[in-house]
Every structure is written in structure tokens, then in C-alpha cells.
Enzyme design. Sequence first.
Site, mmCIF file in Angstrom:
data_model
loop_
_atom_site.group_PDB
_atom_site.id
_atom_site.type_symbol
_atom_site.label_atom_id
_atom_site.label_comp_id
_atom_site.label_asym_id
_atom_site.label_seq_id
_atom_site.Cartn_x
_atom_site.Cartn_y
_atom_site.Cartn_z
ATOM 1 N N GLY A 21 49.816 43.564 50.470
ATOM 2 C CA GLY A 21 50.470 42.260 50.432
ATOM 3 C C GLY A 21 49.444 41.157 50.575
ATOM 4 O O GLY A 21 48.296 41.335 50.218
ATOM 5 N N ARG A 65 35.620 35.335 42.288
ATOM 6 C CA ARG A 65 35.578 36.763 42.622
ATOM 7 C C ARG A 65 36.986 37.334 42.786
ATOM 8 O O ARG A 65 37.305 38.002 43.776
ATOM 9 C CB ARG A 65 34.784 37.001 43.917
ATOM 10 C CG ARG A 65 33.337 36.647 43.838
ATOM 11 C CD ARG A 65 32.551 37.262 44.962
ATOM 12 N NE ARG A 65 32.577 38.718 44.908
ATOM 13 C CZ ARG A 65 31.806 39.450 44.114
ATOM 14 N NH1 ARG A 65 30.936 38.881 43.322
ATOM 15 N NH2 ARG A 65 31.903 40.764 44.104
ATOM 16 N N SER A 92 45.061 44.394 51.943
ATOM 17 C CA SER A 92 45.031 43.426 50.850
ATOM 18 C C SER A 92 45.723 43.999 49.625
ATOM 19 O O SER A 92 46.273 43.263 48.822
ATOM 20 C CB SER A 92 43.602 43.037 50.511
ATOM 21 O OG SER A 92 43.005 44.006 49.689
ATOM 22 N N ASP A 126 41.590 41.527 37.113
ATOM 23 C CA ASP A 126 42.625 42.508 36.760
ATOM 24 C C ASP A 126 43.857 41.843 36.158
ATOM 25 O O ASP A 126 44.478 42.375 35.234
ATOM 26 C CB ASP A 126 42.999 43.355 37.989
ATOM 27 C CG ASP A 126 43.229 42.521 39.238
ATOM 28 O OD1 ASP A 126 43.082 41.281 39.183
ATOM 29 O OD2 ASP A 126 43.564 43.114 40.280
ATOM 30 N N ARG A 129 52.336 45.437 39.837
ATOM 31 C CA ARG A 129 52.525 44.102 40.411
ATOM 32 C C ARG A 129 53.479 43.324 39.515
ATOM 33 O O ARG A 129 53.698 43.709 38.372
ATOM 34 C CB ARG A 129 51.191 43.355 40.519
ATOM 35 C CG ARG A 129 50.208 43.962 41.499
ATOM 36 C CD ARG A 129 50.684 43.805 42.947
ATOM 37 N NE ARG A 129 49.735 44.368 43.904
ATOM 38 C CZ ARG A 129 49.839 45.578 44.444
ATOM 39 N NH1 ARG A 129 50.852 46.366 44.117
ATOM 40 N NH2 ARG A 129 48.944 46.010 45.314
ATOM 41 N N ASN A 155 32.017 42.258 34.595
ATOM 42 C CA ASN A 155 31.167 43.399 34.213
ATOM 43 C C ASN A 155 31.962 44.681 34.045
ATOM 44 O O ASN A 155 31.602 45.530 33.245
ATOM 45 C CB ASN A 155 30.094 43.638 35.284
ATOM 46 C CG ASN A 155 29.060 42.528 35.293
ATOM 47 O OD1 ASN A 155 28.936 41.793 34.318
ATOM 48 N ND2 ASN A 155 28.333 42.408 36.389
#
Length: 332
Positions: free
Chosen positions: A294, A256, A291, A260, A194, A147
Site C-alpha cells: 500500500g 526514480r 511499499s 512500471d 494494480r 534501463n
Amino acid sequence: MMRGSSCWLNRRAEQRFRLLAISTVKSAKIKLLLFCCVALTLLAFFTSASSFILWNNHTPPLPHSSDSRKGYSIVMNTWKRYDLLKQSIKHYSSCPRLESVHIVWSEPDPPSDALLKFLHHVVKYKSKDGRQVKLRFDINKEDSLNNRFKEIKDLETDAVFSIDDDVIFPCSSVEFAFDVWQSAPDTMVGFVPRVHWEDPLKEDGNKFRYGGWWSVWWTGTYSMVLSKAAFFHKKYFILYTNEMPSSIKEYTTKNRNCEDIAMSFLVANATGAPPIWVKGKIFEIGSTGISSLGGHSDKRTECVNRFVDVFGRMPLEYTSVKAVDSRNIWFW
Ligand SMILES: *[C@@H]1O[C@H](CO)[C@@H](O)[C@H](O)[C@H]1NC(C)=O
């Protein structure tokens, strides 16, 4: 006799006084040293505390030509954390070039009247310079992480700042990232880098590994910026909605996670270029600090490998470029 003893006494007293004097000099030095330590600590504390409390701009705004006064829109993903939502909206509403705020709402119940009233009031009250930031809710029936990348029909700006409700960046950082994005509008420009890398061992059959913040910190290299805090062009919403393979969208909904990474793949596949990491102060106001630093990388590794299978290749590109506001650097 009286004289003699008084003289003797005097000498004793003098000696004692001298000893005392030496020790006071010593302790004065130690005290001075301690004082300096304490003063420096306090200084360090207050400078960081004041920037935390104000999170405001210490750098003067760059002059912007009035022609390109089109700003950016915030698209904020939120989930049942109304205090964080209120705090974030209140903060960002004062950012100079913000045009509108879109809140992606995926909860079963619509936002309460009290929440709507509060947010509309805050946005109106915080908007500066006679400008009026617009506030919109995008209400979704289905609860899915996709969404947040749905096409928004009434989006007036090309630039989208995608942000989670639990991280706050000072307006100066956001506006600087917007400047960087304007110089590369096809690219994703963000604050949270990342990396992926090829695993020569392929222990669990996975060719690629996902690397968290420590990998980026260690190598100085990255290949993604996360959409929890990134600018990109609104055309990627259309691309994500219409071109993203449905197997990837289903996977992110079901697990879930990893929407990204999917967005990073999409942009990299379209541009053939790496994203841009922007230096910015980050304040985590939620409790998800760990979270984001790491951990939980097994699931993310799984995602990277699945997405590579679906795309038929690894689209992500490496870079070690970091954009820094040169007005904030003292030495170069
Ligand atoms: C990836 O890029 C190729 C070549 O431009 C394109 O044909 C393909 O549709 C893209 N894949 C996705 C999922 O967007």
C-alpha cells in the site's frame, strides 16, 4: 467394626475414584481438543513452511511439444543488494524453460569478480536436463529506471520475464505464467495487479487515482500488472526505447518511480486490451514488503495523471479476469 469402617473407607475411595475418573475423562477430552488444535496448526505451518523452504514444484510439469521449446529470458533489475541477487539467480536458474538471465546493472562500479564468479557458477550448477542457462550483464552508464526496458540486442526468446531482485516466485508459478503469456503474447501477464480509477471529486486537480493492492483486493478489478514480476514480448523493449515520449522517460529517471506504470501505459496503448493477472505464490525476500502492499500512492497518482496528459488519453483498460492453474484447485 473393622469391616464396616473398611467398607465406609472403600465407598469414600470409590467416590473419589469416580470423581477422579470423570475429571480425567473431561481433561482427556480437553486434551484431545487441544491436541487437534495443535496438530492442525502444526500441519498448516509445515505445509506453508515446506513450500516456503522448497519453493518447488508440487505439480507435475505440463507436457510441452518439443517444437515450441523456445523458452523465456529473465530480465532482472538490481541495485546494490548482492545477497538478494545471488539468492534470486540461484533460485530461477533451476526453472525448466528458462533460456537466459540478463541482469540490468546501473551502478557506478561494475560487478565485482567475486560476484561474477559466484553467479556464473550458480547458473551452471543449477541448470537442469543438460540445458545451459546463459548469464549476461547489461552494464549501463547512466543510473535510470528506464534501463530495465532498454532494447537487448542478443535476446533469443520472444518472451521476457521482468523481475525485481527482491521477490521470488516458485518455478511452477513462473512456468504457469509463461503458459498464459503464450496464449496471449501481445499482453502483459503478471503477478502484481494494480488499478486506477476516475476520481469524481478531483480534489487536487487530479482526474485519476492510483489504487494499490487493497483497492484491487476490494474491487476484484485491475488495469495494470507491475513489471516487478511480469511476462511481456521483447518488442515492447524496442517500443519503450524508441516510442516512449521523452518527457515520460525523463520523469521516471528524475523521480526514480513509475517506469512500471509507463510500461503498462505503453502496452495498453498498443493493444487496446487489459493485462492478465496470474495467481502465484510470492515470497518477498527484501524489506520492501510494505511499499508493495500500500502507501506511497500519491506519487503514483501524480504519474498516472501526467502520463494521461502526455498520451492524450487514458489507455488503461479494466478487467477482473484472473488466471489460475486448475491443477491446483480442489473444488470447482
Ligand atoms: C499510442 O497509440 C497510438 C495509436 O495506435 C499511436 O499513434 C501512438 O504512437 C501510441 N503512443 C505511444 C506513446 O506509443
